[in-house]
Scaffold this active site. Sequence first.
Site, PDB file in Angstrom:
ATOM      1  N   ASP A  27     -16.326   8.655   4.963  1.00 48.69           N
ATOM      2  CA  ASP A  27     -15.099   7.871   4.896  1.00 48.69           C
ATOM      3  C   ASP A  27     -13.952   8.742   5.368  1.00 48.69           C
ATOM      4  OD1 ASP A  27     -14.423   5.028   3.356  1.00 48.69           O
ATOM      5  OD2 ASP A  27     -12.692   6.340   3.603  1.00 48.69           O
TER       6      ASP A  27
ATOM      7  N   ARG B 228       0.819  -1.223   0.000  1.00 49.90           N
ATOM      8  CA  ARG B 228       0.000   0.000   0.000  1.00 49.90           C
ATOM      9  C   ARG B 228       0.857   1.280   0.000  1.00 49.90           C
ATOM     10  NH1 ARG B 228      -5.484  -0.694   2.047  1.00 49.90           N
ATOM     11  NH2 ARG B 228      -6.200  -2.664   1.159  1.00 49.90           N
TER      12      ARG B 228
END
Lengths: 284, 126
Positions: free
Chosen positions: A142, A33
């Site tokens: 989010d 990531r």
Amino acid sequence: MISASDYEFFSRFLKQRSGLLLTDDKHYLLESRLMPLLRKFDLADFSKLAAVLKDGSSAIISSAVVEAMTTNETLFFRDKAPFEDFTRTMLPTLHAARPAGQKLRIWCAAASSGQEPYSLAILLLENPGLIGRRDVEIIGTDLSNEVLERARAGRYNQFEVQRGMGVQMLMKYFTKVGDLWEVKEPVRKMVQYRKFNLLESFASLGTFDIVFCRNVLIYFDAPTKADILARIARALTPDGFLVLGAAETVIGVGDAFKPLPQHRCTYVPNVTPAVRPAPVGMKI
Amino acid sequence: MKTCLVVDDSGLVRKIARRILERLGFLVEEAADGQIALDCCAKAMPDVILLDWEMPNVSGIECLRRLRATEAGKAPKVIFCTSLNDMEHIAAALEAGADEYIMKPFDDDILHEKLEAVGLAEKDLL
């Protein structure tokens, strides 16, 4: 490779900034990531990235690290069962319990790139008889600005729109723009998006009838999970519903919720039966 | 055993589709164009047809129209599987009687879900 000390630092940083719990076996996840960020910000290795986070010199890089680690795959109608519960149990129950004219409020607490809130909006449009002329407000939140931008744009590639959704629904609620499929306006205008961190107070969000909080609690440790669930319970009406991911449960994580029998992903606040009428078709 | 006729002029696509379908428990037949597919259907009608659009001799859409024009040809589920992925082609396929539509390239998950959607694979609720 990430050194042991840097891994420990990234773990502490992510826990503090987002509540994300990085167990000892997540080296591959962390590296895969964060690797794109090294290229993006022209950093030689993970130690350099850790150093930037330690000295706090770049809020943009700090934010990018949190976003990279908290972004998850979402699909339209992911897992199917919660969406069947939504139309078969939750909406009929709440519609019967609420006075005419009172709107229903739905919170998608880990909305990611928007597939979940748009799936709910599509179901509301597909089933107009379930709630009559009642207004519905869907809030998608989010932690990641990047995914919220995608959610607001409502544009998806052909792989994303083919999973979980039939071609009839695709043609009805999407239009093709270049190589991407864009959610049509009647669906988009039913959803509002806000950046929000689940570790913050929920007071600004108001009260909800249904909360979808799927596949995000798995990243938190047990005390944080219990705290978030307790605060969701306070933000939910006593007869409201909580939906968790298929791999998540409230068992052993505080006592704010209990499972709704025969509904694997759906939970209800742990209040006395006198307060909570039985959901449609159910005895609890 | 459920049967699927894979119609595609690419041997590679037929091979990939066969591998996925056999894993899902289908008995697979192959056809390299629309005319061969119609001949196969005349002999034994499959439960589902995975149908490419652009092929020599008889195209996928023409194959579907001819199939649906017969009484027996109304029975099988038809899933288009093509790289023609604009709304006009999809609308034309649905109008001709297609049940589902896969935009190539596809993978196991997409094919499985489309078979579920036409009722020929088990529903995976969770």
